[in-house]
Design a protein around this motif. Sequence first.
Motif, short mmCIF file in Angstrom:
data_model
loop_
_atom_site.label_atom_id
_atom_site.label_comp_id
_atom_site.label_asym_id
_atom_site.label_seq_id
_atom_site.Cartn_x
_atom_site.Cartn_y
_atom_site.Cartn_z
N UNK A 196 0.81 -1.22 0.00
CA UNK A 196 0.00 0.00 0.00
C UNK A 196 0.85 1.27 0.00
N UNK A 197 2.15 1.14 0.09
CA UNK A 197 3.04 2.31 0.17
C UNK A 197 3.49 2.72 -1.23
N UNK A 198 2.90 3.76 -1.77
CA UNK A 198 3.22 4.19 -3.14
C UNK A 198 4.66 4.68 -3.28
N UNK A 199 5.24 5.15 -2.19
CA UNK A 199 6.61 5.66 -2.27
C UNK A 199 7.62 4.57 -2.62
N UNK A 200 7.30 3.31 -2.34
CA UNK A 200 8.22 2.22 -2.67
C UNK A 200 8.40 2.14 -4.18
N UNK A 201 7.29 2.13 -4.91
CA UNK A 201 7.37 2.07 -6.36
C UNK A 201 8.01 3.30 -6.97
N UNK A 202 7.86 4.43 -6.32
CA UNK A 202 8.42 5.68 -6.82
C UNK A 202 9.93 5.77 -6.61
N UNK A 203 10.39 5.28 -5.48
CA UNK A 203 11.78 5.51 -5.09
C UNK A 203 12.77 4.42 -5.49
N UNK A 204 12.29 3.18 -5.63
CA UNK A 204 13.22 2.08 -5.83
C UNK A 204 13.47 1.73 -7.30
N UNK A 205 13.07 2.57 -8.20
CA UNK A 205 13.32 2.29 -9.62
C UNK A 205 14.80 2.52 -9.94
N UNK A 206 15.27 1.85 -11.01
CA UNK A 206 16.63 2.08 -11.48
C UNK A 206 17.64 1.11 -10.92
N UNK A 207 18.88 1.26 -11.37
CA UNK A 207 19.96 0.33 -11.03
C UNK A 207 21.06 0.97 -10.18
N UNK A 208 20.82 2.19 -9.69
CA UNK A 208 21.83 2.90 -8.91
C UNK A 208 21.36 3.00 -7.46
N UNK A 209 22.03 2.30 -6.57
CA UNK A 209 21.62 2.28 -5.16
C UNK A 209 21.74 3.66 -4.51
N UNK A 210 22.75 4.41 -4.90
CA UNK A 210 22.91 5.76 -4.33
C UNK A 210 21.74 6.65 -4.71
N UNK A 211 21.31 6.56 -5.95
CA UNK A 211 20.17 7.36 -6.40
C UNK A 211 18.89 6.92 -5.69
N UNK A 212 18.73 5.64 -5.47
CA UNK A 212 17.55 5.14 -4.77
C UNK A 212 17.49 5.70 -3.35
N UNK A 213 18.61 5.63 -2.65
CA UNK A 213 18.65 6.15 -1.28
C UNK A 213 18.41 7.66 -1.28
N UNK A 214 18.92 8.35 -2.28
CA UNK A 214 18.70 9.79 -2.38
C UNK A 214 17.22 10.13 -2.54
N UNK A 215 16.53 9.36 -3.39
CA UNK A 215 15.08 9.60 -3.57
C UNK A 215 14.31 9.31 -2.29
#
Length: 310
Positions: A196-215
Motif C-alpha cells: 500500500x506504500x506508493x513511495x516504494x514504487x516511486x523511489x526504488x526504480x533504477x539500477x543505482x543504489x545511491x540514487x535510490x537512497x537519495x530519492x
Amino acid sequence: MSEFDEVLFTVADGAGRITLNRPRALNALSVAMCEAMHAQLDAWASDDAVERVELRGAGDRALCAGADIRALRAAVADGQDWLRFFEIEYALDAAIARYPKPYVACQSGIVMGGGLGVSAHGSRRIVDASSRLAMPEVIIGFTPDVGIAYYLGRASGELGTHVALTGDSFGAGDALALGLADEFAGEGTPSAPLAEASWIGECYVGDDAVEIVGRLAQHPDPDARAAAETIRKRCPLSVAVTLEAVRRAASMAVDEVLAQDLALVKALIPGPDFAEGVRAQVVDKDFAPRWQHDRLEDVSRAEVLAAFDS
C-alpha cells in the motif's frame, strides 16, 4: 520416524511430513539437516505411499530462522570447508523448486534466510498471523540468497527491492504480495502495508543504489525517509551487490538464481564484511559494525561486478 532428531520424517495419511526439530535454535539449518531432507525427498518422490510433502517447524516460534551464521563465521576463520554448507543447501532448494509432488510449507512464526529457501520454493506456501518473514542478509555483510531473488526481482511495485535492500521483516499480507506465500490460514485478509506504500514504487526504480537512497531521503513520506536511514546502516557493498542481483534475477530461472547466489557466496562470505557483520549482530551484539566501506557512495561499480565473477 527418523533417528536423526534435528529433522524428523514421518508418513501418515498420504503425507510425508518433515519437521525441523531445533526449536531452541529457531530450527536453524545445519549441513546434516539439509542432507537428510534432500535424501528423504528423493526417496519420497518415487514412494506411492507419499502423495504430498508437508514442512513444519517444531515449537511455536519459528519454521526456520535460516543458517547458523555464527558457525559459518567460525568455519571461515578456522579454514574449514564452509562452502559445502551452501552447496548442499542450494541443492536442496533446487530440489524443492522442481519437486514432482505437492510440497506444502507452513510458514508459521519466524521464516528468514534459509527458512525461506526450504519453504518459498514449494508449490503451496501457507502463512498465518504469527508469520514474520525476512531476507536480512545485508545486515550481516551478505546478500539475499537461497534463490529468493527470483521472487524479489519479480515482485510488483518494487516491493522486492525494498525488502532486499533494507533487510526488514514483514508479515503475512506482504508475503502474499511478494509472491513468497500463496494463502493465509486465518480469518479475513491480512494487511499488506508495503503493497500500500506508493513511495516504494516511486523511489526504488533504477539500477543505482545511491540514487535510490537519495530519492528515499528526499521523499515527503516519513516511512521513505526512514527506509533511507535503514539502508545507510546496512553493509554498503552488500546493498550495491544486492540491487544488481535482484535486477539480474528478474530474468532468470530459479536454478540460474541459485548459481548466481553461489558465485556471490564465494565473493562475500570470505570477505571482511561478513565476519564483521556477524560479530556485531550475534557474537558481541554491539550492533555497530565497521564495514570496509564507510558509505554506499564509496562502493565502485567494478567491485560490484567482480562479485558476480567468483
